[in-house]
Design a protein around this motif. Sequence first.
Motif, short mmCIF file in Angstrom:
data_model
loop_
_atom_site.label_atom_id
_atom_site.label_comp_id
_atom_site.label_asym_id
_atom_site.label_seq_id
_atom_site.Cartn_x
_atom_site.Cartn_y
_atom_site.Cartn_z
N ALA A 35 0.82 -1.21 0.00
CA ALA A 35 0.00 0.00 0.00
C ALA A 35 0.86 1.26 0.00
O ALA A 35 0.42 2.31 -0.49
CB ALA A 35 -0.93 0.00 1.22
N GLU A 36 2.07 1.17 0.53
CA GLU A 36 2.98 2.31 0.52
C GLU A 36 3.63 2.51 -0.85
O GLU A 36 4.07 3.60 -1.18
CB GLU A 36 4.11 2.10 1.55
CG GLU A 36 3.63 1.99 2.97
CD GLU A 36 3.14 3.33 3.50
OE1 GLU A 36 3.71 4.36 3.12
OE2 GLU A 36 2.17 3.32 4.26
N LEU A 37 3.69 1.42 -1.61
CA LEU A 37 4.41 1.47 -2.89
C LEU A 37 3.49 1.65 -4.09
O LEU A 37 3.95 2.08 -5.15
CB LEU A 37 5.22 0.19 -3.07
CG LEU A 37 6.23 -0.13 -1.95
CD1 LEU A 37 6.95 -1.43 -2.25
CD2 LEU A 37 7.20 1.00 -1.75
N PHE A 38 2.21 1.32 -3.93
CA PHE A 38 1.29 1.41 -5.05
C PHE A 38 0.00 2.11 -4.63
O PHE A 38 -0.54 1.81 -3.57
CB PHE A 38 0.96 0.01 -5.60
CG PHE A 38 2.16 -0.71 -6.11
CD1 PHE A 38 2.65 -0.45 -7.38
CD2 PHE A 38 2.83 -1.63 -5.31
CE1 PHE A 38 3.78 -1.11 -7.84
CE2 PHE A 38 3.96 -2.29 -5.77
CZ PHE A 38 4.44 -2.03 -7.04
N ALA A 39 -0.46 3.02 -5.46
CA ALA A 39 -1.73 3.72 -5.26
C ALA A 39 -2.65 3.34 -6.41
O ALA A 39 -2.28 2.53 -7.26
CB ALA A 39 -1.49 5.22 -5.21
N ASP A 40 -3.80 3.95 -6.47
CA ASP A 40 -4.76 3.63 -7.53
C ASP A 40 -4.21 3.94 -8.91
O ASP A 40 -4.50 3.24 -9.87
CB ASP A 40 -6.06 4.41 -7.31
CG ASP A 40 -6.79 3.97 -6.06
OD1 ASP A 40 -6.59 2.81 -5.64
OD2 ASP A 40 -7.56 4.78 -5.51
#
Length: 180
Positions: A137-142
């Motif tokens: 979740a820290e490395l990828f967003a929508d």
Amino acid sequence: MSSIPAPTPGLQPVGPRPVPVSPIAVRERLTAAEAMLKSLLERWSAPALRIALGTVFVVFGVLKFFPGVSPVESLVTATWGVLTFGVVGGQLALVLTATIETVAGLALISGVFARFGLVMLAVAFVGIFSPLVFFPAELFADGGPTLLGQYVMKNIVLVAAALVVASRVLHGPSRSSNPS
């Protein structure tokens, strides 16, 4: 009166005619130049890649020695915390990471300790890619990878570079030279 005729305007004396160059001769010259370039690349590209890879790790490793300078400090400390079940974290995690990366880089740059540097890189890569599993979740967003995610993902190229360097640095016969 002179008996030497005046030159005709616009005409110049003609020297020897140029010999036409055949397309085959041009191709032969290009092939020879390509062979020389290939020989140069075979000799120097792997050492250049080894030094470049080492330099990248020294630079990014040294950044971690100075609090507040590396953009991945929080990720490094969180990753160490997960990997060591909370035993290592904070500044110790940064110093350990900085040491591993800097020593690996210097070993690669030296060339003499390149095999040791590759082992250190293998250890570093475990930590470098662990956030993909532990903190997606820290490395990828929508919209795709975050800046931190991009920072981690660029290491795929460094792994590929390390594999090329390893193919030249490691000793022993290769499978292709081993008749079976």
